[in-house]
Design an enzyme around this catalytic site. Sequence first.
Site, PDB file in Angstrom:
ATOM      1  N   THR A   1       3.736 -61.085  63.394  1.00 32.56           N
ATOM      2  CA  THR A   1       3.693 -62.498  62.697  1.00 32.56           C
ATOM      3  C   THR A   1       3.213 -63.263  64.057  1.00 32.56           C
ATOM      4  O   THR A   1       2.708 -64.338  63.719  1.00 32.56           O
ATOM      5  CB  THR A   1       5.158 -62.981  62.656  1.00 32.56           C
ATOM      6  OG1 THR A   1       5.646 -62.069  61.494  1.00 32.56           O
ATOM      7  CG2 THR A   1       5.337 -64.376  62.268  1.00 32.56           C
TER       8      THR A   1
ATOM      9  N   TYR B   1       3.414 -65.200  54.306  1.00 28.02           N
ATOM     10  CA  TYR B   1       2.497 -65.105  55.124  1.00 28.02           C
ATOM     11  C   TYR B   1       2.009 -64.002  55.226  1.00 28.02           C
ATOM     12  O   TYR B   1       2.682 -62.849  54.710  1.00 28.02           O
ATOM     13  CB  TYR B   1       2.850 -65.731  56.736  1.00 28.02           C
ATOM     14  CG  TYR B   1       3.761 -64.926  57.269  1.00 28.02           C
ATOM     15  CD1 TYR B   1       5.177 -65.072  56.743  1.00 28.02           C
ATOM     16  CD2 TYR B   1       3.169 -64.064  58.215  1.00 28.02           C
ATOM     17  CE1 TYR B   1       6.016 -64.285  57.626  1.00 28.02           C
ATOM     18  CE2 TYR B   1       4.371 -63.113  58.947  1.00 28.02           C
ATOM     19  CZ  TYR B   1       5.586 -63.217  58.644  1.00 28.02           C
ATOM     20  OH  TYR B   1       6.412 -62.505  59.101  1.00 28.02           O
TER      21      TYR B   1
ATOM     22  N   THR C   1       8.208 -58.490  64.948  1.00 31.12           N
ATOM     23  CA  THR C   1       9.649 -58.444  65.307  1.00 31.12           C
ATOM     24  C   THR C   1      10.445 -57.224  64.541  1.00 31.12           C
ATOM     25  O   THR C   1      11.404 -56.814  65.434  1.00 31.12           O
ATOM     26  CB  THR C   1      10.343 -59.578  65.000  1.00 31.12           C
ATOM     27  OG1 THR C   1      10.417 -59.968  63.602  1.00 31.12           O
ATOM     28  CG2 THR C   1       9.908 -61.005  66.044  1.00 31.12           C
ATOM     29  N   ASP C   2       9.874 -56.964  63.523  1.00 25.48           N
ATOM     30  CA  ASP C   2      10.741 -55.952  62.712  1.00 25.48           C
ATOM     31  C   ASP C   2      11.021 -54.658  63.396  1.00 25.48           C
ATOM     32  O   ASP C   2      12.185 -54.099  63.263  1.00 25.48           O
ATOM     33  CB  ASP C   2      10.066 -55.519  61.400  1.00 25.48           C
ATOM     34  CG  ASP C   2       9.838 -56.860  60.405  1.00 25.48           C
ATOM     35  OD1 ASP C   2      10.574 -57.844  60.746  1.00 25.48           O
ATOM     36  OD2 ASP C   2       9.106 -56.464  59.581  1.00 25.48           O
TER      37      ASP C   2
ATOM     38  N   LYS D   1      17.094 -56.729  66.595  1.00 28.73           N
ATOM     39  CA  LYS D   1      16.892 -57.978  65.621  1.00 28.73           C
ATOM     40  C   LYS D   1      18.320 -58.178  64.893  1.00 28.73           C
ATOM     41  O   LYS D   1      18.836 -57.331  64.134  1.00 28.73           O
ATOM     42  CB  LYS D   1      15.950 -57.510  64.795  1.00 28.73           C
ATOM     43  CG  LYS D   1      15.624 -58.829  64.064  1.00 28.73           C
ATOM     44  CD  LYS D   1      13.945 -58.615  63.087  1.00 28.73           C
ATOM     45  CE  LYS D   1      13.575 -59.718  62.619  1.00 28.73           C
ATOM     46  NZ  LYS D   1      12.068 -59.730  61.701  1.00 28.73           N
TER      47      LYS D   1
ATOM     48  N   GLU E   1      37.290 -40.198  65.187  1.00 28.88           N
ATOM     49  CA  GLU E   1      37.743 -39.777  63.992  1.00 28.88           C
ATOM     50  C   GLU E   1      37.239 -38.582  63.217  1.00 28.88           C
ATOM     51  O   GLU E   1      37.600 -38.182  62.295  1.00 28.88           O
ATOM     52  CB  GLU E   1      37.759 -40.943  62.610  1.00 28.88           C
ATOM     53  CG  GLU E   1      38.563 -42.229  62.946  1.00 28.88           C
ATOM     54  CD  GLU E   1      38.568 -43.090  61.935  1.00 28.88           C
ATOM     55  OE1 GLU E   1      39.374 -42.716  60.862  1.00 28.88           O
ATOM     56  OE2 GLU E   1      38.040 -44.136  61.970  1.00 28.88           O
TER      57      GLU E   1
HETATM   58  N1  ASP Z   1       6.962 -58.371  59.584  1.00 30.26           N
HETATM   59  C1  ASP Z   1       6.855 -59.062  60.781  1.00 30.26           C
HETATM   60  C2  ASP Z   1       6.153 -57.669  61.669  1.00 30.26           C
HETATM   61  O1  ASP Z   1       7.242 -57.277  62.362  1.00 30.26           O
HETATM   62  C3  ASP Z   1       7.614 -59.765  61.214  1.00 30.26           C
HETATM   63  C4  ASP Z   1       7.513 -60.335  62.518  1.00 30.26           C
HETATM   64  O2  ASP Z   1       6.779 -60.241  63.457  1.00 30.26           O
HETATM   65  O3  ASP Z   1       8.329 -61.289  62.783  1.00 30.26           O
HETATM   66  O4  ASP Z   1       5.201 -57.707  62.248  1.00 30.26           O
END
Ligand code: ASP
Length: 355
Positions: free
Chosen positions: A39, A52, A118-119, A191, A312
């Site tokens: 992103t 996007y 971020t993923d 995340k 457990e």
């Molecule tokens: N889907 C995007 C990615 O991981 C999300 C992001 O970058 O925030 O490339």
Amino acid sequence: MNRSIRISWLAALVAAPLAAPGLAADKLPNVVVLATGGTIAGAAGSDVQAAYTSGQVGVEQLLAAVPQAKKLASLRGEQISNIGSQDMNDEVWLKLARRVNELAAQADVDGIVITHGTDTIEETGYFLNLVVKTKKPVVLTAAMRPSTALSADGPLNFFNAVGVAANKDAAGRGVLVVVNDWIHGASSLTKANTTAVQTFLSPLRGLVGTVNYGECEFYRGPVGRNTLDSEFSLDGVTALPRVDIVMAHANMDGALVDAAAAAGAKGVIVAGVGNGNMTRAALDALAAQAKKGVVCVRSTRVASGRVGRNVEVDDDKLSLVASDDLNPQKARVLLRLALLKPRSLADIQKLFVEY
Ligand code: ASP
């Protein structure tokens, strides 16, 4: 899609000086930026729409959009890939890790910044943490909002990541992830929110430090063996073994555990309920696969907390491994590297405690 980008933060370009006052540009640390997409390089049709596409902006545009970063370091960029990190894959991982190792071995490289989605940044960061061989700062960064968004978070995250990579005190702290003013260890962050800018947490191990407009404050080193202290290496490695993750839930049967093994998984991670628990049927399937030589690890679908041995579930009796404090996605990274050579279950369990 290669649309012409209207980068809202490009529009705000100011005539930034090329070096900090009193510091000649040729005295600045040399930082190489490796761009992979995400992103932070994403673009939308307008600055206030949720939809996007990741990976639309190239590394040169990223660098040009944050001229202020040139006050912190002498920068050059390379494009490794330009994908949403939901598409991150072994080919990019191997290419990226090798390039980091090559660059880090060069005397004229002081630090490396990697832009990423971020993923899966926590997986890529942890993978690099285990296979790059350097004390030099290796810093991943990302953004939750695309480059075209109102209040895009990418530029300051990038600026801060350069600030960390250019900082001598960042050396020897393992691979770091810098997002939203926080410096995380790659082994600890996860995340925690699908859309919020403040999405990354290091729930158990805590932050390595903070960074405010490029000014760093380090609290501690990362927890867990990493980089030069890691026994893992990609020398001679062309492929990584398959390891699958199966999510536990109420009324679970063993079908997906068996399906993973049938698909060729050499290891199965169960994202268990609670302390790595699962139904009796799932446990029976897991133990049966473990008996056949598939390495089976109990992790947890819970957002934080350790999965301990023999709580457990009788791991000793069923030949299972407990993930300790690695979440399922990080447990998968570690197990794939562990399975590059034959190891006893006791050795694998030890890795989960040490890394
Ligand atoms: N889907 C995007 C990615 O991981 C999300 C992001 O970058 O925030 O490339």
